[in-house]
Design a protein around this motif. Structure first.
Motif, PDB file in Angstrom:
ATOM      1  N   SER A 244      44.623  33.944  48.406  1.00  9.06           N
ATOM      2  CA  SER A 244      43.706  33.606  47.308  1.00  9.06           C
ATOM      3  C   SER A 244      43.768  32.138  46.919  1.00  9.06           C
ATOM      4  O   SER A 244      43.278  31.755  45.854  1.00  9.06           O
ATOM      5  N   SER A 245      44.356  31.308  47.766  1.00 13.28           N
ATOM      6  CA  SER A 245      44.470  29.887  47.421  1.00 13.28           C
ATOM      7  C   SER A 245      43.168  29.126  47.643  1.00 13.28           C
ATOM      8  O   SER A 245      42.997  28.030  47.117  1.00 13.28           O
ATOM      9  N   LYS A 246      42.264  29.710  48.424  1.00 14.85           N
ATOM     10  CA  LYS A 246      40.993  29.042  48.732  1.00 14.85           C
ATOM     11  C   LYS A 246      39.823  29.951  48.348  1.00 14.85           C
ATOM     12  O   LYS A 246      39.957  31.166  48.263  1.00 14.85           O
TER      13      LYS A 246
ATOM     14  N   GLN B 165      29.928  37.902  54.732  1.00 13.68           N
ATOM     15  CA  GLN B 165      30.864  38.299  55.776  1.00 13.68           C
ATOM     16  C   GLN B 165      32.298  37.867  55.480  1.00 13.68           C
ATOM     17  O   GLN B 165      33.159  37.931  56.345  1.00 13.68           O
ATOM     18  N   ILE B 166      32.559  37.461  54.244  1.00 14.74           N
ATOM     19  CA  ILE B 166      33.895  37.017  53.873  1.00 14.74           C
ATOM     20  C   ILE B 166      34.244  37.543  52.481  1.00 14.74           C
ATOM     21  O   ILE B 166      33.430  37.491  51.570  1.00 14.74           O
ATOM     22  N   MET B 167      35.434  38.088  52.343  1.00 13.28           N
ATOM     23  CA  MET B 167      35.974  38.506  51.054  1.00 13.28           C
ATOM     24  C   MET B 167      37.427  38.044  50.965  1.00 13.28           C
ATOM     25  O   MET B 167      38.118  37.979  51.976  1.00 13.28           O
ATOM     26  N   THR B 168      37.846  37.733  49.740  1.00 12.30           N
ATOM     27  CA  THR B 168      39.241  37.378  49.506  1.00 12.30           C
ATOM     28  C   THR B 168      39.817  38.273  48.417  1.00 12.30           C
ATOM     29  O   THR B 168      39.079  38.909  47.646  1.00 12.30           O
ATOM     30  N   SER B 169      41.137  38.283  48.330  1.00 11.88           N
ATOM     31  CA  SER B 169      41.775  39.043  47.254  1.00 11.88           C
ATOM     32  C   SER B 169      41.389  38.480  45.896  1.00 11.88           C
ATOM     33  O   SER B 169      41.343  39.215  44.906  1.00 11.88           O
TER      34      SER B 169
ATOM     35  N   THR C   9      45.377  28.064  42.390  1.00  8.73           N
ATOM     36  CA  THR C   9      44.932  26.734  42.793  1.00  8.73           C
ATOM     37  C   THR C   9      43.666  26.346  42.030  1.00  8.73           C
ATOM     38  O   THR C   9      43.036  27.182  41.365  1.00  8.73           O
ATOM     39  N   ASP C  10      43.276  25.091  42.158  1.00 11.76           N
ATOM     40  CA  ASP C  10      42.027  24.644  41.529  1.00 11.76           C
ATOM     41  C   ASP C  10      40.840  25.460  42.031  1.00 11.76           C
ATOM     42  O   ASP C  10      39.922  25.763  41.262  1.00 11.76           O
ATOM     43  N   ALA C  11      40.865  25.829  43.307  1.00 13.90           N
ATOM     44  CA  ALA C  11      39.753  26.605  43.873  1.00 13.90           C
ATOM     45  C   ALA C  11      39.668  27.982  43.238  1.00 13.90           C
ATOM     46  O   ALA C  11      38.567  28.469  42.923  1.00 13.90           O
ATOM     47  N   LEU C  12      40.809  28.628  43.024  1.00 12.03           N
ATOM     48  CA  LEU C  12      40.805  29.959  42.403  1.00 12.03           C
ATOM     49  C   LEU C  12      40.411  29.857  40.934  1.00 12.03           C
ATOM     50  O   LEU C  12      39.636  30.693  40.433  1.00 12.03           O
ATOM     51  N   ILE C  13      40.908  28.842  40.259  1.00 11.36           N
ATOM     52  CA  ILE C  13      40.524  28.625  38.858  1.00 11.36           C
ATOM     53  C   ILE C  13      39.014  28.455  38.750  1.00 11.36           C
ATOM     54  O   ILE C  13      38.360  29.054  37.882  1.00 11.36           O
TER      55      ILE C  13
ATOM     56  N   VAL D  59      47.429  36.831  35.578  1.00  9.98           N
ATOM     57  CA  VAL D  59      47.068  37.023  36.986  1.00  9.98           C
ATOM     58  C   VAL D  59      47.882  36.044  37.825  1.00  9.98           C
ATOM     59  O   VAL D  59      47.844  34.827  37.592  1.00  9.98           O
ATOM     60  N   VAL D  60      48.603  36.578  38.797  1.00  8.20           N
ATOM     61  CA  VAL D  60      49.377  35.746  39.712  1.00  8.20           C
ATOM     62  C   VAL D  60      48.608  35.632  41.021  1.00  8.20           C
ATOM     63  O   VAL D  60      48.387  36.630  41.713  1.00  8.20           O
ATOM     64  N   GLY D  61      48.181  34.426  41.337  1.00  5.64           N
ATOM     65  CA  GLY D  61      47.510  34.152  42.602  1.00  5.64           C
ATOM     66  C   GLY D  61      48.399  33.291  43.480  1.00  5.64           C
ATOM     67  O   GLY D  61      49.528  32.935  43.107  1.00  5.64           O
TER      68      GLY D  61
END
Length: 281
Positions: free
Chosen positions: A68-70, A90-94, A116-120, A139-141
């Motif tokens: 989940s960092s990106k 076609q893409i999923m992340t946690s 990360t900044d991307a998840l935020i 939430v822990v990413g």
């Protein structure tokens, strides 16, 4: 990694399994990324041919990563740089699953996020209120900028009763020269500090991930869905624990020794994606 696996051990495990029939019964493939499709910044030489085989045999696929960092957009670009071109659906992340879960079950709540900044950015774009104090939810990413201060704050909030969520519980993330510490290890530290509080994770192998994949893609039969990856406790478990298939590849974290000692048993084990693809040709 692969050198920890004897081809005879794989054959012995698959003995009595009609791997061709098993793979051909799968119409939809949920593919892990790092350790399965590529490693670090290098795509495996067989990966693009595997996707062509899926397409040529009338099958569809999505990528799903617990990392989940990106953002999804970042993964789309990373794959494009490897000459693998996919669309947003076609893409999923946690992170995506976690956002959907929070908006469905904790809408309007105050959230403290380790990420990360991307998840935020993804959380904010989804309308989730992020705070630094007095959260309702922690939430822990996969926070690659994790600090001791963040761990202390998260532990305090969880200890004081905040809802405790994680994007995923992978312990290590595979990289080209080994592994780096992942969210499962972060949560072990927070849980221990917070008096043994248990975290609810939203990525693989949890049912919310399978439900979201099924719903977003219009898939009807779980037994026609194959979760393919290099980890037993996430990729394989997502399939075998939720009515789908779990296919293990030996290009990443898990070894045949892990298969022998784990209570999570793959439907079949393959050297790599190429070997799965050969069952379809």
């Amino acid at each position: 990694m692969a050198n920890r696996n004897n081809v005879n051990d794989v054959a012995a495990y698959n003995n009595g399994i009609d791997t061709a029939a098993l793979v051909n019964s799968c119409k939809h493939f949920v593919l892990d990324m790092d350790g399965t499709f590529y490693l670090g910044n290098h795509i495996f030489p067989f990966s693009l041919d595997f996707l062509k085989t899926l397409q040529n045999t009338g099958r569809d696929f999505i990528f799903f990563t617990n990392n989940s960092s990106k953002s999804s957009e970042a993964y789309i670009k990373k794959l494009a740089d490897m000459n693998c071109h996919i669309t947003k659906n076609q893409i999923m992340t946690s992170g995506d699953v976690t956002i959907a879960y929070i908006n469905a079950t904790h809408s309007g709540k105050r959230v403290y996020l380790l990420g990360t900044d991307a998840l935020i950015k993804s959380f904010l774009e989804a309308g989730i209120q992020l705070v630094q104090d007095e959260p309702d939810v922690v939430v822990v990413g996969f926070d690659t900028g994790l600090t001791y201060e963040k761990i202390c704050k998260a532990s305090d909030f969880v200890r004081n009763g905040a809802v405790y969520l994680a994007t995923h519980l992978d312990i290590n993330c595979p990289v080209e020269n080994g592994f780096i510490t992942d969210v499962g290890a972060f949560c072990a530290m927070i849980s221990l500090s917070a008096g043994g509080k248990k975290v609810k994770a939203l990525g693989k192998p949890n049912p919310e991930t399978v439900d979201m994949a099924m719903q977003q893609n219009g898939w009807k039969k779980r037994e026609e869905v194959a979760f393919v990856g290099d980890r037993l406790y996430t990729d394989v478990a997502a399939g075998v624990n939720n009515g789908a298939r779990g296919l293990l590849v030996l290009t990443g974290e898990a070894s045949m020794e892990d298969v022998r000692t784990s209570n999570i048993k793959p439907d079949a084990v393959f050297k790599d994606l190429a070997e799965i693809g050969s069952c379809l040709q």
